[in-house]
Write a protein that holds these residues in place. Structure first.
Motif, PDB file in Angstrom:
ATOM      1  N   LYS A  93       0.858  -1.286  -0.166  1.00 18.03           N
ATOM      2  CA  LYS A  93      -0.245  -0.049   0.020  1.00 18.03           C
ATOM      3  C   LYS A  93       0.880   1.246  -0.017  1.00 18.03           C
ATOM      4  N   GLU A  94       0.325   2.338  -0.236  1.00 15.22           N
ATOM      5  CA  GLU A  94       0.950   3.548  -0.179  1.00 15.22           C
ATOM      6  C   GLU A  94       1.901   3.951   0.966  1.00 15.22           C
ATOM      7  N   GLY A  95       3.210   4.036   0.560  1.00 16.94           N
ATOM      8  CA  GLY A  95       4.035   4.226   1.799  1.00 16.94           C
ATOM      9  C   GLY A  95       4.970   3.101   2.131  1.00 16.94           C
ATOM     10  N   ASP A  96       4.319   1.900   1.624  1.00 20.60           N
ATOM     11  CA  ASP A  96       5.255   0.724   1.785  1.00 20.60           C
ATOM     12  C   ASP A  96       6.534   0.593   0.946  1.00 20.60           C
ATOM     13  N   ILE A  97       7.707   0.070   1.388  1.00 22.55           N
ATOM     14  CA  ILE A  97       8.970  -0.416   0.644  1.00 22.55           C
ATOM     15  C   ILE A  97       8.984  -1.691   0.559  1.00 22.55           C
ATOM     16  N   MET A  98       9.491  -2.337  -0.548  1.00 24.73           N
ATOM     17  CA  MET A  98      10.114  -3.674  -0.739  1.00 24.73           C
ATOM     18  C   MET A  98      11.447  -3.545  -1.319  1.00 24.73           C
ATOM     19  N   VAL A  99      12.239  -4.705  -0.941  1.00 21.26           N
ATOM     20  CA  VAL A  99      13.642  -4.656  -1.735  1.00 21.26           C
ATOM     21  C   VAL A  99      13.766  -5.913  -2.500  1.00 21.26           C
ATOM     22  N   PHE A 100      14.260  -6.059  -3.562  1.00 17.69           N
ATOM     23  CA  PHE A 100      14.498  -7.200  -4.331  1.00 17.69           C
ATOM     24  C   PHE A 100      15.821  -7.374  -4.669  1.00 17.69           C
ATOM     25  N   PRO A 101      16.523  -8.542  -3.976  1.00 18.35           N
ATOM     26  CA  PRO A 101      17.831  -8.768  -4.041  1.00 18.35           C
ATOM     27  C   PRO A 101      18.556  -8.822  -5.547  1.00 18.35           C
ATOM     28  N   GLN A 102      19.710  -8.423  -5.685  1.00 18.65           N
ATOM     29  CA  GLN A 102      20.397  -8.426  -6.947  1.00 18.65           C
ATOM     30  C   GLN A 102      20.306  -9.677  -7.857  1.00 18.65           C
ATOM     31  N   GLY A 103      19.966  -9.593  -9.065  1.00 19.26           N
ATOM     32  CA  GLY A 103      19.765 -10.696  -9.918  1.00 19.26           C
ATOM     33  C   GLY A 103      18.734 -11.485  -9.742  1.00 19.26           C
ATOM     34  N   LEU A 104      17.696 -11.544  -8.992  1.00 17.34           N
ATOM     35  CA  LEU A 104      16.523 -12.267  -8.869  1.00 17.34           C
ATOM     36  C   LEU A 104      15.349 -11.833  -9.547  1.00 17.34           C
ATOM     37  N   LEU A 105      14.468 -12.893 -10.081  1.00 18.56           N
ATOM     38  CA  LEU A 105      13.361 -12.595 -10.781  1.00 18.56           C
ATOM     39  C   LEU A 105      12.393 -11.751  -9.916  1.00 18.56           C
ATOM     40  N   HIS A 106      11.748 -10.976 -10.505  1.00 16.04           N
ATOM     41  CA  HIS A 106      10.674 -10.059  -9.727  1.00 16.04           C
ATOM     42  C   HIS A 106       9.499  -9.392 -10.466  1.00 16.04           C
ATOM     43  N   PHE A 107       8.451  -8.971 -10.078  1.00 20.77           N
ATOM     44  CA  PHE A 107       7.447  -8.255 -10.811  1.00 20.77           C
ATOM     45  C   PHE A 107       6.625  -7.162 -10.152  1.00 20.77           C
ATOM     46  N   GLU A 108       5.876  -6.424 -10.630  1.00 17.59           N
ATOM     47  CA  GLU A 108       4.930  -5.840  -9.876  1.00 17.59           C
ATOM     48  C   GLU A 108       3.519  -5.809 -10.671  1.00 17.59           C
ATOM     49  N   VAL A 109       2.408  -5.591 -10.170  1.00 22.85           N
ATOM     50  CA  VAL A 109       1.178  -5.737 -10.747  1.00 22.85           C
ATOM     51  C   VAL A 109       0.291  -4.553  -9.998  1.00 22.85           C
ATOM     52  N   ASN A 110      -0.336  -3.914 -10.716  1.00 29.40           N
ATOM     53  CA  ASN A 110      -1.329  -3.178  -9.966  1.00 29.40           C
ATOM     54  C   ASN A 110      -2.784  -3.519  -9.716  1.00 29.40           C
ATOM     55  N   THR A 111      -2.914  -4.215  -8.556  1.00 24.06           N
ATOM     56  CA  THR A 111      -4.190  -4.724  -8.314  1.00 24.06           C
ATOM     57  C   THR A 111      -5.310  -4.095  -7.718  1.00 24.06           C
ATOM     58  N   GLY A 112      -4.961  -2.812  -7.556  1.00 26.88           N
ATOM     59  CA  GLY A 112      -5.962  -1.710  -7.252  1.00 26.88           C
ATOM     60  C   GLY A 112      -6.957  -1.276  -8.275  1.00 26.88           C
TER      61      GLY A 112
END
Length: 209
Positions: free
Chosen positions: A134-153
């Protein structure tokens, strides 16, 4: 003993030279190498090299993935060269997605500035770390790893991204498979997809072979 003293002297001299160089603004007239760009002559460096306004513009999300990514890497923002950091702006319309990808040269931190999103990364042992943000949240993705983001709102999302490199690199899984000239037969054998689906995806993403 003499060899050790000479080696230590070399290290001290090398460190002193590195310490007095405050920055290495990219000289974009030369190609980028593995260690970044060559340094612009200090006499030619101005305040403009350390300011970039390109992320102020709202991205166009009228596309197939309903997303826009605007980067501030060393090729656009010369002052970042050699500092080990960079940024990007991500705009996501409702239902928009940043496709599964990785950054071989950097870890990534994202901040949800507006709206919400579902994000995840997959570790090397195939563990999925999934979180609704949610708004204000922070997430980290370690180097080289597969990741994604989807707007589910239900509203558009704005995400600020920072990287631990001025040139993090980018490899998008879907484009690597279906936007390249990798032979369809090999893709089918290594992904368990049938020929029809592989050809459909290649047609969608511009691949051949």
């Amino acid at each position: 003993m003499l060899h050790i003293l000479l080696f230590l002297s070399f290290l001290l001299v090398s460190y002193s030279h590195a310490a007095v160089q405050d920055f290495c603004v990219a000289d974009l007239t030369f190609p980028q190498g593995p260690a970044g760009y060559s340094c612009k002559p200090p006499a030619e460096v101005t305040a403009e090299d350390f300011v970039y306004s390109g992320l102020a513009v709202v991205g166009n999300t009228s596309n197939s993935i309903k997303a826009s990514i605007n980067t501030a890497f060393a090729d656009k923002f010369p002052g970042l060269n050699g500092l080990g950091l960079s940024m990007a702006r991500v705009d996501l319309a409702p239902g928009g997605a940043i496709l599964m990808h990785s950054h071989p040269g950097a870890s990534e931190t994202l901040l949800i500035a507006k709206g919400s999103a579902t994000a995840a990364f997959i570790s090397s042992d195939n563990t999925v770390f999934l979180k609704k943000l949610k708004e204000g949240d922070i997430m980290v993705f370690p180097q080289g790893l597969l990741h994604f983001e989807v707007n589910t709102g239900r509203t558009s999302a704005l995400i600020w991204v920072s990287f631990s490199s001025s040139n993090p690199g980018l490899q998008i899984l879907s484009y690597g498979l279906f936007g390249s000239n990798l032979p369809s037969e090999l893709i089918e054998k290594t992904t368990f997809l049938d020929d029809g689906e592989v050809k459909r995806l290649k047609g969608l993403l511009g691949g051949s072979g």
